[in-house]
Design an enzyme around this catalytic site. Structure first.
Site, PDB file in Angstrom:
ATOM      1  N   ASP A 123       0.831  -1.200   0.000  1.00  0.00           N
ATOM      2  CA  ASP A 123       0.000   0.000   0.000  1.00  0.00           C
ATOM      3  C   ASP A 123       0.868   1.253   0.000  1.00  0.00           C
ATOM      4  O   ASP A 123       1.450   1.617   1.018  1.00  0.00           O
ATOM      5  CB  ASP A 123      -0.927  -0.020   1.217  1.00  0.00           C
ATOM      6  CG  ASP A 123      -2.024   1.020   1.113  1.00  0.00           C
ATOM      7  OD1 ASP A 123      -1.785   2.069   0.476  1.00  0.00           O
ATOM      8  OD2 ASP A 123      -3.106   0.805   1.668  1.00  0.00           O
ATOM      9  N   ASP A 324      -1.153   5.255  -6.926  1.00  0.00           N
ATOM     10  CA  ASP A 324      -1.612   4.397  -5.831  1.00  0.00           C
ATOM     11  C   ASP A 324      -1.611   2.942  -6.274  1.00  0.00           C
ATOM     12  O   ASP A 324      -2.055   2.615  -7.366  1.00  0.00           O
ATOM     13  CB  ASP A 324      -3.017   4.834  -5.396  1.00  0.00           C
ATOM     14  CG  ASP A 324      -3.533   4.021  -4.224  1.00  0.00           C
ATOM     15  OD1 ASP A 324      -2.743   3.764  -3.295  1.00  0.00           O
ATOM     16  OD2 ASP A 324      -4.717   3.632  -4.237  1.00  0.00           O
TER      17      ASP A 324
END
Ligand SMILES: *[C@@H]1O[C@H](CO)[C@@H](O)[C@H](O)[C@H]1NC(C)=O
Ligand SMILES: *[C@@H]1O[C@H](CO)[C@@H](O)[C@H](O)[C@H]1NC(C)=O
Ligand SMILES: *[C@@H]1O[C@H](CO)[C@@H](O)[C@H](O)[C@H]1NC(C)=O
Length: 444
Positions: A123, A324
């Site tokens: 992440d 992301d």
């Protein structure tokens, strides 16, 4: 002095390992994930046919998958946007399996002594590392980390400076140890700030600080741990600065892939020397997000008309473009998305339909134009595999991007994993740059 019950401890460690391996059963034609070597970890897609989370994680059907994923992405966007603007809270936009920290890609790690196997979500937009721990109330995981079975596990005391760095840290009156929490929309996560030895590939991070999850309510609980690769103080990247110099790269495999797996490479060693790069922008308010300066988008040869305000970086409002790893399909603010979509439709000239949150689908085989993302100092031309999501059978394909959900006024453009897959993406924090190069993510 606590009594050292080796037999019990080994049994616990063994069952944790069995549970972890039990979860790796997947598609019969999936090759075994190659071992992690040196500073390179194998990356697997959490929802692909070869998901290490097991066959139940794989998509039930293509249309079901698209609908699920669009909802997950929309919910992720609201979360990132709330990070970007500093605590703006949204109501969850859909019920059901809306997870705050949806794993899209996972790597293997070993925590504790003796080591317990874990899968951690990669992440890039989070700092805090959450690990579901045994006894966690409300954590949807079958393979939690068991602190009682680790001889090297420690709770971080209240007086520690680390405690003040954790989000919403607190020292309850009846406790000398540091707790911290995260609330988001209808959800609450509570963790004990903890330290243990974390092994990744051939390296060991001796005193790795993480949140041992004790309670999760609502819909935000992560199904497995999180490897926080954000830029903030408590992130994995900051904690391993001496080892990896805040540098990493990944190649994310296609989620459909059976034969290829990707890699996460930590540190400067082995990183591409010649690679196109664009500056990383720093937003002092939201230090964990990787902002870049996207200046335009080309469809085929044409730069589509996007108002500069839709792309402009603004630390005060959080507006701009981030990379992301946890969002699957690129989400653009409405004026940017509409300009791209209109040009794609114009170029393809076939009857258009919608499917599961995607509004530019064609039922026949068509010639898709390439899409080029224009960054300050770098252009990334995306071939069809990064632009179109194809049905597993039949000829339907959809433009794999979307606008922010209707009715919410988000300010972020999110370059998501589908648009990054089969590229080496380099995050070089000390030199404040991000690089892109085409690469097939072949298994080592
Ligand atoms: C994987 O490789 C095998 C053998 O090379 C091939 O038959 C199969 O079609 C491949 N599968 C995918 C999804 O590429
Ligand atoms: C494409 O196929 C879907 C599902 O079969 C159908 O609902 C839709 O109307 C079709 N669109 C066009 C433009 O033919
Ligand atoms: C983004 O790039 C453009 C074009 O190079 C430049 O004019 C602008 O100042 C950059 N914005 C930021 C925030 O660096």
């Amino acid at each position: 002095m606590h009594s050292c019950n080796m037999g019990r401890r080994m049994l616990i460690a063994l069952s944790a390992m069995l549970l972890a391996t039990g979860a790796t059963a997947s598609h019969p034609s999936c090759p075994a994930t190659p071992p992690d070597t040196g500073t390179t970890l194998q990356v697997s897609h959490a929802f692909g046919p070869c998901s290490p989370l097991g066959p139940e994680a794989a998509a039930p059907s293509w249309t079901g998958f698209l609908a699920d994923q669009a909802a997950r992405d929309a919910s992720r966007l609201l979360y990132l946007d709330s990070l970007a603007v500093g605590g703006r809270a949204y109501a969850p936009i859909a019920s059901g399996r809306q997870l705050l920290q949806t794993p899209t890609y996972v790597v293997r790690a070993r925590l504790g002594t003796p080591p317990q196997q874990l899968l951690l979500a990669v992440d890039t937009s989070n700092d805090a590392a959450w690990i579901p721990c045994s006894g966690c109330a409300g954590c949807p995981t079958s393979t939690p980390f068991n602190p009682a079975a680790s001889t090297s596990y420690r709770l971080v005391p209240c007086g520690s400076p680390l405690c003040t760095q954790a989000p919403n840290s607190a020292c309850p009156l009846n406790s000398k140890t540091c707790g911290f929490s995260l609330t988001y929309a209808d959800s609450l996560l509570q963790a004990a700030l903890s330290q243990d030895s974390l092994a990744v590939a051939n390296d060991v991070v001796k005193t790795y600080t993480f949140g041992c999850l004790q309670r999760a309510t609502g819909t935000a609980a992560p199904p497995q741990g999180l490897l926080g690769l954000g830029r903030g103080t408590l992130s994995f990247l900051s904690q391993t600065k001496d080892m990896y110099e805040a540098t990493f790269s990944y190649c994310l495999p296609s989620f459909k892939s059976l034969n290829f797996s990707g890699t996460l490479r930590l540190g400067r060693k082995g990183q591409p020397q010649r690679i196109k790069t664009t500056p990383l922008l720093a937003n002092p308010h939201r230090s964990s997000l990787y902002y870049v300066n996207m200046t335009g988008i080309r469809v085929g040869k044409k730069v589509v008309p996007i108002p500069p305000s839709a792309l402009a970086f603004d630390p005060a409002t959080g507006a701009g473009t981030v990379l992301d790893s946890g969002t699957m399909f690129t989400l653009l603010v409405a004026p940017a998305y509409e300009a791209v979509r209109d040009e794609v439709r114009h170029r393809v000239r076939a009857p258009v339909s919608s499917l599961g949150g995607f509004d530019t689908c064609f039922n026949t085989t068509v010639a898709w134009p390439p899409v080029t993302l224009l960054f300050d100092g770098m252009q990334v031309t995306l071939p069809e595999e990064n632009v179109v999501i194809h049905s597993t059978y039949g000829t339907t394909g959809c433009l794999a991007m979307a606008a922010a959900p209707k009715g919410v006024n988000t300010v972020l453009n999110v370059i998501a994993s589908m648009q990054q897959q089969n590229h080496r993406v380099l995050f070089d924090v000390p030199n404040r740059r991000v690089g892109f190069a085409r690469e097939r993510c072949t298994a080592a």
